[in-house]
Design a protein around this motif. Structure first.
Motif, PDB file in Angstrom:
ATOM      1  N   PRO A 138       0.722  -1.059  -0.027  1.00  0.00           N
ATOM      2  CA  PRO A 138      -0.031   0.094   0.113  1.00  0.00           C
ATOM      3  C   PRO A 138       0.888   1.180  -0.064  1.00  0.00           C
ATOM      4  O   PRO A 138       0.353   2.314  -0.336  1.00  0.00           O
ATOM      5  CB  PRO A 138      -0.926  -0.120   1.322  1.00  0.00           C
ATOM      6  CG  PRO A 138      -0.043  -0.985   2.038  1.00  0.00           C
ATOM      7  CD  PRO A 138       0.578  -1.794   1.280  1.00  0.00           C
ATOM      8  N   ASP A 139       2.081   1.200   0.247  1.00  0.00           N
ATOM      9  CA  ASP A 139       2.973   2.329   0.510  1.00  0.00           C
ATOM     10  C   ASP A 139       3.992   2.554  -0.836  1.00  0.00           C
ATOM     11  O   ASP A 139       4.743   3.306  -0.797  1.00  0.00           O
ATOM     12  CB  ASP A 139       3.596   2.289   1.591  1.00  0.00           C
ATOM     13  CG  ASP A 139       4.756   0.990   2.015  1.00  0.00           C
ATOM     14  OD1 ASP A 139       4.243   0.106   1.163  1.00  0.00           O
ATOM     15  OD2 ASP A 139       5.457   0.961   2.959  1.00  0.00           O
ATOM     16  N   GLN A 140       3.783   1.579  -1.712  1.00  0.00           N
ATOM     17  CA  GLN A 140       4.497   1.624  -2.906  1.00  0.00           C
ATOM     18  C   GLN A 140       3.859   1.967  -4.273  1.00  0.00           C
ATOM     19  O   GLN A 140       2.814   1.787  -4.307  1.00  0.00           O
ATOM     20  CB  GLN A 140       5.442   0.206  -2.961  1.00  0.00           C
ATOM     21  CG  GLN A 140       6.152  -0.185  -1.838  1.00  0.00           C
ATOM     22  CD  GLN A 140       7.285   0.702  -1.661  1.00  0.00           C
ATOM     23  OE1 GLN A 140       8.200   1.019  -2.457  1.00  0.00           O
ATOM     24  NE2 GLN A 140       7.670   1.115  -0.590  1.00  0.00           N
ATOM     25  N   PRO A 141       4.565   2.780  -5.221  1.00  0.00           N
ATOM     26  CA  PRO A 141       3.857   3.042  -6.273  1.00  0.00           C
ATOM     27  C   PRO A 141       3.192   1.911  -7.160  1.00  0.00           C
ATOM     28  O   PRO A 141       3.977   0.992  -7.248  1.00  0.00           O
ATOM     29  CB  PRO A 141       4.899   3.739  -7.225  1.00  0.00           C
ATOM     30  CG  PRO A 141       6.153   4.357  -6.205  1.00  0.00           C
ATOM     31  CD  PRO A 141       6.021   3.256  -4.972  1.00  0.00           C
ATOM     32  N   VAL A 142       1.973   1.948  -7.471  1.00  0.00           N
ATOM     33  CA  VAL A 142       1.576   1.089  -8.531  1.00  0.00           C
ATOM     34  C   VAL A 142       0.888   1.806  -9.746  1.00  0.00           C
ATOM     35  O   VAL A 142       0.370   2.888  -9.702  1.00  0.00           O
ATOM     36  CB  VAL A 142       0.220   0.278  -7.894  1.00  0.00           C
ATOM     37  CG1 VAL A 142      -0.499  -0.292  -8.711  1.00  0.00           C
ATOM     38  CG2 VAL A 142       0.714  -0.340  -6.594  1.00  0.00           C
ATOM     39  N   ASP A 143       1.472   1.243 -10.810  1.00  0.00           N
ATOM     40  CA  ASP A 143       1.019   2.071 -12.264  1.00  0.00           C
ATOM     41  C   ASP A 143      -0.524   1.565 -12.660  1.00  0.00           C
ATOM     42  O   ASP A 143      -0.465   0.513 -12.935  1.00  0.00           O
ATOM     43  CB  ASP A 143       1.717   1.693 -13.111  1.00  0.00           C
ATOM     44  CG  ASP A 143       1.676   2.651 -14.522  1.00  0.00           C
ATOM     45  OD1 ASP A 143       0.667   3.302 -14.543  1.00  0.00           O
ATOM     46  OD2 ASP A 143       2.459   2.674 -15.329  1.00  0.00           O
ATOM     47  N   LEU A 144      -1.422   2.586 -12.339  1.00  0.00           N
ATOM     48  CA  LEU A 144      -2.855   2.001 -12.703  1.00  0.00           C
ATOM     49  C   LEU A 144      -3.180   2.087 -14.025  1.00  0.00           C
ATOM     50  O   LEU A 144      -4.337   1.455 -14.462  1.00  0.00           O
ATOM     51  CB  LEU A 144      -3.676   3.253 -11.964  1.00  0.00           C
ATOM     52  CG  LEU A 144      -3.802   3.046 -10.424  1.00  0.00           C
ATOM     53  CD1 LEU A 144      -4.919   3.904  -9.754  1.00  0.00           C
ATOM     54  CD2 LEU A 144      -4.150   1.865 -10.023  1.00  0.00           C
ATOM     55  N   ARG A 145      -2.338   2.601 -14.989  1.00  0.00           N
ATOM     56  CA  ARG A 145      -2.614   2.274 -16.376  1.00  0.00           C
ATOM     57  C   ARG A 145      -2.579   1.085 -16.764  1.00  0.00           C
ATOM     58  O   ARG A 145      -3.705   0.351 -17.283  1.00  0.00           O
ATOM     59  CB  ARG A 145      -1.858   3.361 -17.530  1.00  0.00           C
ATOM     60  CG  ARG A 145      -2.125   3.229 -18.731  1.00  0.00           C
ATOM     61  CD  ARG A 145      -1.429   4.292 -19.577  1.00  0.00           C
ATOM     62  NE  ARG A 145      -1.627   4.064 -21.098  1.00  0.00           N
ATOM     63  CZ  ARG A 145      -2.632   4.658 -21.667  1.00  0.00           C
ATOM     64  NH1 ARG A 145      -3.393   5.671 -21.011  1.00  0.00           N
ATOM     65  NH2 ARG A 145      -2.849   4.605 -22.917  1.00  0.00           N
ATOM     66  N   PRO A 146      -1.558   0.191 -16.800  1.00  0.00           N
ATOM     67  CA  PRO A 146      -1.474  -1.031 -17.103  1.00  0.00           C
ATOM     68  C   PRO A 146      -2.292  -1.916 -15.922  1.00  0.00           C
ATOM     69  O   PRO A 146      -2.760  -3.021 -16.538  1.00  0.00           O
ATOM     70  CB  PRO A 146      -0.099  -1.628 -16.960  1.00  0.00           C
ATOM     71  CG  PRO A 146       0.652  -0.693 -16.038  1.00  0.00           C
ATOM     72  CD  PRO A 146      -0.008   0.753 -16.183  1.00  0.00           C
ATOM     73  N   GLU A 147      -2.285  -1.603 -14.637  1.00  0.00           N
ATOM     74  CA  GLU A 147      -2.727  -2.375 -13.656  1.00  0.00           C
ATOM     75  C   GLU A 147      -4.336  -2.183 -13.465  1.00  0.00           C
ATOM     76  O   GLU A 147      -4.943  -3.149 -12.946  1.00  0.00           O
ATOM     77  CB  GLU A 147      -2.133  -2.373 -12.353  1.00  0.00           C
ATOM     78  CG  GLU A 147      -0.631  -2.595 -12.470  1.00  0.00           C
ATOM     79  CD  GLU A 147      -0.247  -3.875 -12.545  1.00  0.00           C
ATOM     80  OE1 GLU A 147      -1.256  -4.756 -12.109  1.00  0.00           O
ATOM     81  OE2 GLU A 147       0.869  -4.349 -13.146  1.00  0.00           O
TER      82      GLU A 147
END
Length: 411
Positions: A138-147
């Motif tokens: 929850p505290d690390q970047p997640v790329d919402l375009r591909p995910e």
């Protein structure tokens, strides 16, 4: 009255597919006039920059999408985004009776009844993606375009059309590049590979009918004495698969960036003061998923907004520019505002070529945004949106990434 000047490309405004300031470019285009001479991927054209002008272009009886009207088509560079669009042989570039014949069989696929039946499946796919996101740190970047923004419309259109599971991994690998997701680059060779794979899928589906669009079109082809020719049937399915999800990826990506950049607007949604449909519509207006779209051609000499178009000259539709036209939306047109009185926009086009998939894109956007923001109430951007790389295409308008810090999932 203005005419297309006899000048070199150096004297025109050059549209940059990789611009980092699309809306600044569009401000300059609108300031230059309603129809502006530009160079787009090496092609000289008129750019329709303002809402009223584009509305006239989209509905004018003397402007056509049929390629044979373009007198300069032989000088068009091959392999460009413009080349792919204007040479498409589906209903996209048909007019009149041929356009009606090609479009009519598809209206049932995007009917309200079909959409109502799709809603539970879209909600199920969205919930699965939310569960996957919740498994990330929850505290690390997640790329919402591909995910998130990409897989939802991709899965929906795959099921709607009827792509067999055995081909989906390879098809998704290729469409990743079209949507500018992942490391594979879009190219003419990749588009050829994608087309050949879709052709194989369609051929295989001949003997395996189901509850999907490929089956519907095959049945029509057999029953109606070839109302759709073999070539038209293939071109139609290919168009729907690609166009049916790539622009929705941009819509969802752009909406996430707009809302996370404006906590006051996001707060209106979370407080129930504005519906999520308002977020979809304002994003479509303010940050259209399509930047520029080719072409319409003057069938004969015609004047639009004081500008004379010569027979055979092409006109480029500037969808993202018209969404921020102050003549249409007022002096605050540049502001993202969910409370703005509902005003029509042109993000899905207008007239006979109005996007068939508009209701589906709206439904997917509303379901996706509601689920995402309800699941992650503390979500924030990992990088400012204006620092994110743009997608490198004249047609689309979005960023290649949308990194966020999700925070804990709501209980």
């Amino acid at each position: 009255m203005t005419e297309m000047p006899d000048t070199t490309d150096d004297d025109r405004l050059v549209l940059d597919p990789a611009t980092h300031d699309l809306h600044g470019d569009n401000d300059r285009l609108r300031a230059a006039g309603p129809l502006v001479p530009v160079t787009a991927e090496g092609v000289p054209a008129w750019a329709a920059t303002r809402y009223a002008t584009l509305m006239s272009v989209l509905t004018h009886p003397d402007l056509s999408r049929e390629l044979h009207h373009w007198t300069g088509r032989d000088a068009m560079p091959p392999g460009t985004a413009i080349d792919r669009i204007v040479s498409d042989t589906s209903m996209l570039n048909a007019e009149g009776e041929r356009h009606r014949r090609l479009r009519m069989p598809l209206t049932a696929a995007f009917s309200q009844r079909r959409l109502n039946g799709l809603r539970p499946r879209i909600e199920e796919l969205t919930a699965r993606l939310i569960d996957h996101l919740a498994e990330q740190p929850p505290d690390q970047p997640v790329d919402l375009r591909p995910e998130f923004a990409y897989p939802l419309p991709r899965e929906v259109i795959s099921e709607l059309i009827g792509i067999p599971p055995a081909h989906q991994d390879e098809l998704h690998r290729l469409t990743d590049a079209v949507a500018q997701v992942g490391d594979l680059e879009d190219s003419p060779g990749l588009r050829k590979e994608l087309r050949e794979l879709l052709d194989r899928v369609i051929e295989e589906r001949r003997g395996t009918p189901g509850e999907d669009l490929i089956t519907d079109l095959f049945e029509l082809h057999e029953k109606d004495g070839g109302r759709l020719s073999e070539a038209e049937l293939f071109a139609t399915i290919e168009l729907l698969f690609i166009a049916g999800h790539v622009t929705t990826v941009n819509l969802i990506t752009n909406a996430i960036g707009a809302l996370l950049s404006r906590p006051d607007q996001l707060g209106l949604l979370r407080a129930g003061q504005c519906p999520y449909s308002a977020a979809v519509e304002e994003t479509l207006r303010w940050d259209s998923p399509i930047a520029y779209f080719p072409m319409r051609y003057a069938v004969r000499d015609v004047e639009i907004d004081g500008v004379r178009l010569g027979t055979g000259e092409p006109v480029l539709a500037c969808f993202a520019a018209t969404g921020r036209d102050p003549d249409q939306y007022g002096p605050d047109a540049h502001r993202f505002d969910l409370t703005r009185p509902q005003a029509p926009h042109l993000a899905f086009g207008h007239g006979p070529h109005f996007c068939l998939g508009a209701p589906l894109a709206r439904l997917e956007g509303e379901i996706a945004l509601r689920a995402l923001f309800e699941a992650f109430p503390d979500m924030r951007l990992a990088s400012p949106v204006d620092e994110l790389p743009p997608i490198d295409t004249l047609l689309g308008n979005s960023t290649r990434t949308m990194p966020v810090i999700l925070g804990p999932r709501a209980r």
